[in-house]
Motif scaffolding. Structure first.
Motif, PDB file in Angstrom:
ATOM      1  N   THR A 312       5.409  -9.982  -3.914  1.00 27.49           N
ATOM      2  CA  THR A 312       5.902 -10.551  -2.661  1.00 27.49           C
ATOM      3  C   THR A 312       6.611 -11.875  -2.918  1.00 27.49           C
ATOM      4  O   THR A 312       6.380 -12.540  -3.927  1.00 27.49           O
ATOM      5  N   LYS A 330       9.203  -1.757  -0.538  1.00 31.12           N
ATOM      6  CA  LYS A 330       8.417  -0.750  -1.247  1.00 31.12           C
ATOM      7  C   LYS A 330       8.818  -0.668  -2.714  1.00 31.12           C
ATOM      8  O   LYS A 330       8.006  -0.343  -3.579  1.00 31.12           O
ATOM      9  N   HIS A 402       3.281  -8.352   9.092  1.00 27.56           N
ATOM     10  CA  HIS A 402       2.796  -7.085   8.556  1.00 27.56           C
ATOM     11  C   HIS A 402       2.714  -7.189   7.040  1.00 27.56           C
ATOM     12  O   HIS A 402       3.682  -7.590   6.388  1.00 27.56           O
ATOM     13  N   LEU A 403       1.565  -6.836   6.476  1.00 24.89           N
ATOM     14  CA  LEU A 403       1.360  -6.911   5.031  1.00 24.89           C
ATOM     15  C   LEU A 403       1.229  -5.515   4.444  1.00 24.89           C
ATOM     16  O   LEU A 403       0.688  -4.612   5.081  1.00 24.89           O
ATOM     17  N   PRO A 404       1.688  -5.317   3.216  1.00 26.81           N
ATOM     18  CA  PRO A 404       1.408  -4.051   2.532  1.00 26.81           C
ATOM     19  C   PRO A 404      -0.100  -3.878   2.367  1.00 26.81           C
ATOM     20  O   PRO A 404      -0.840  -4.857   2.216  1.00 26.81           O
ATOM     21  N   LYS A 405      -0.557  -2.635   2.385  1.00 28.61           N
ATOM     22  CA  LYS A 405      -1.989  -2.351   2.390  1.00 28.61           C
ATOM     23  C   LYS A 405      -2.720  -2.966   1.191  1.00 28.61           C
ATOM     24  O   LYS A 405      -3.792  -3.566   1.356  1.00 28.61           O
ATOM     25  N   PRO A 406      -2.192  -2.865  -0.049  1.00 25.79           N
ATOM     26  CA  PRO A 406      -2.915  -3.467  -1.186  1.00 25.79           C
ATOM     27  C   PRO A 406      -3.094  -4.972  -1.050  1.00 25.79           C
ATOM     28  O   PRO A 406      -4.145  -5.518  -1.392  1.00 25.79           O
ATOM     29  N   TYR A 408      -3.087  -6.693   1.842  1.00 24.75           N
ATOM     30  CA  TYR A 408      -4.014  -6.938   2.953  1.00 24.75           C
ATOM     31  C   TYR A 408      -5.462  -6.808   2.482  1.00 24.75           C
ATOM     32  O   TYR A 408      -6.315  -7.652   2.790  1.00 24.75           O
ATOM     33  N   LYS A 409      -5.733  -5.760   1.696  1.00 30.42           N
ATOM     34  CA  LYS A 409      -7.101  -5.550   1.206  1.00 30.42           C
ATOM     35  C   LYS A 409      -7.498  -6.634   0.204  1.00 30.42           C
ATOM     36  O   LYS A 409      -8.640  -7.118   0.213  1.00 30.42           O
TER      37      LYS A 409
END
Length: 452
Positions: A312, A330, A402-406, A408-409
């Protein structure tokens, strides 16, 4: 009986020329407009929502390298040109406006680790793991001739061979001196084939070097031994050294406050320091979930951009603890280098997937020609957003990203670990003798010691 007569002079309402502004008379008595605050609040809410709708920061990708992009350099005299170096030894000059390659600089046999351009824009300096420093003629006239001809490559003006790999290079702001970093810090002159001065403090490799924009003889470096060092060219030995808990990958001086610099650290944070007081950070900039690889300040000095191993790009205000913007795609892989454009309107990032990407510094900014009425509208929206930013609904919409899932986790996991550590410290403090356990703030906690 008293009669009030409305009397208006034609001269007060008639323009002398068609270019003159129309005179508008307004009564600002708050009792006449009881809903004024409510209307303004709704406008602020709509302005924030419109920003989200029009937030399209990605402009385009510049494709041409066949290996990961490792470093970039701006030409101070040309707004639309940027140099990039790749891991396969390829150096290219890009035209940002057309997003195409202007020319190439072949010659390096290993990864390019550093690029810098002289202040007058006439000399490009490159260094890499092939133990060479190369100087190239990068004057605008020469490069424009090449772009218009069939020959698309530039020959080096001079080549200096060293004993060890070079990991970074930076040019002094007002002279012909430049510094390279590797096994030691070497100071070079354009007209000399050997370094005119060398500095060494410790046995580990130096991985980044930056000259101060306000005090030309001062430079900061970071090394593999987790240290940040300050050097003065007028002195024989280094000035100061600070050792942190994790390694610093890159350093950037604030161009408007040249005594302050920000360090991009391996722990995912950026630390802003005052060069006169290195025992405590002025501000800790958090949000990345992996190592911060590069950092660059805007020409205004009010914000900076960072590129991280977590794939990012983030933008921070110089005095804010959290990022104001996050950019990701992506396809974008680990980001190794980032730069602001010369006018501060755009951000360029170079990543492991061989592409340079062009972003808007303000995600919802309108590109192209902005009419006067549109500009006034944007200014009005900015003003009412600033006025109502403290209200929870406006603040929530403004801050949401909005964050990418990885990511965010990973951020949630880091928060859970941080909270657990904090609870553990609080309990230890509560069950110890008063004064026996002290809690240091994060601004001091990451610093191990300072050496003079």
């Amino acid at each position: 009986m008293k009669v009030k007569v409305i009397s208006r002079s034609v001269d007060d309402f008639t323009r002398e020329r068609s270019q003159d502004l129309q005179r508008v008379f307004r009564n600002y008595d708050p009792s006449l407009r009881t809903q004024e605050k409510a209307v303004e609040y709704v406008r602020a809410l709509n302005a924030v929502k419109l920003d989200k709708i029009f937030a399209r920061p990605f402009i385009g990708a510049m494709d041409g390298h066949i290996d990961g992009v490792s470093c970039m350099a701006k030409n101070p005299t040309q707004l639309k040109w940027i140099f990039s170096g790749a891991m396969d030894g390829d150096i290219r000059l890009w035209d940002i406006a057309s997003r195409r390659t202007v020319c190439q600089f072949p010659g390096h046999q290993g990864a390019i680790r550093g690029l810098t351009v002289s202040t007058d824009g006439r000399m490009l300096v490159s260094c890499g793991t092939d133990c060479t420093v190369r100087l190239w003629n990068a004057s605008a006239d020469n490069l424009m001739e090449l772009s218009n001809s069939t020959k698309n490559s530039v020959e080096p003006a001079s080549v200096h061979v060293g004993k060890n790999a070079y990991l970074a290079v930076d040019h002094q702001w007002d002279s012909e001196l430049f510094a390279t970093a590797g096994a030691q810090v070497d100071i070079w002159n354009h007209n000399r084939s050997e370094p005119i001065n060398s500095f060494q403090w410790g046995s580990d490799s130096v991985i980044s070097v930056r000259f101060n924009p306000g005090e030309p003889n001062l430079l900061a470096t970071s090394a593999n031994d987790r240290s940040i060092m300050l050097y003065d060219l007028r002195m024989v030995s280094p000035v100061r050294k600070m050792i942190m808990m994790t390694k610093t990958n890159s350093i950037a001086w604030n161009p408007m406050e040249p005594i302050n610099f920000t360090a991009a650290n391996e722990d995912g944070n950026c630390y802003s320091y005052d060069a006169r007081k290195l025992d405590e950070a002025k501000c800790v900039h958090r949000d990345h979930v992996s190592a911060v690889m590069d950092i660059d300040y805007s020409p205004t000095g009010r914000e900076f951009v960072t590129g991280s191993y977590d794939r990012t790009v983030r933008l921070f205000y110089y005095n804010s603890g959290h990022s104001r913007e996050i950019y990701h795609t992506k396809r974008m892989q680990r980001v190794f280098c980032v730069k602001f454009s010369g006018d501060g309107s755009y951000v360029i990032s170079g990543s492991d997937d061989t592409n340079l990407r062009l972003w808007k510094a303000k995600a919802s900014e309108q590109l192209g020609v902005v009419l006067p009425r549109e500009r006034k509208k944007h200014e009005y929206h900015a003003a009412i957003k600033k006025r109502y930013m403290h209200l929870p609904e406006v603040k929530r919409i403004e801050r949401h990203r909005h964050l990418p899932k990885p990511i965010y986790k990973a951020a949630a996991l880091m928060r859970a670990m941080s909270d657990a550590k904090k609870r553990k410290e609080e309990r230890r403090k509560a069950h110890s003798a008063p004064g026996s356990v002290t809690t240091q703030p994060l601004r001091r906690r990451r610093i191990i010691k300072e050496v003079e």
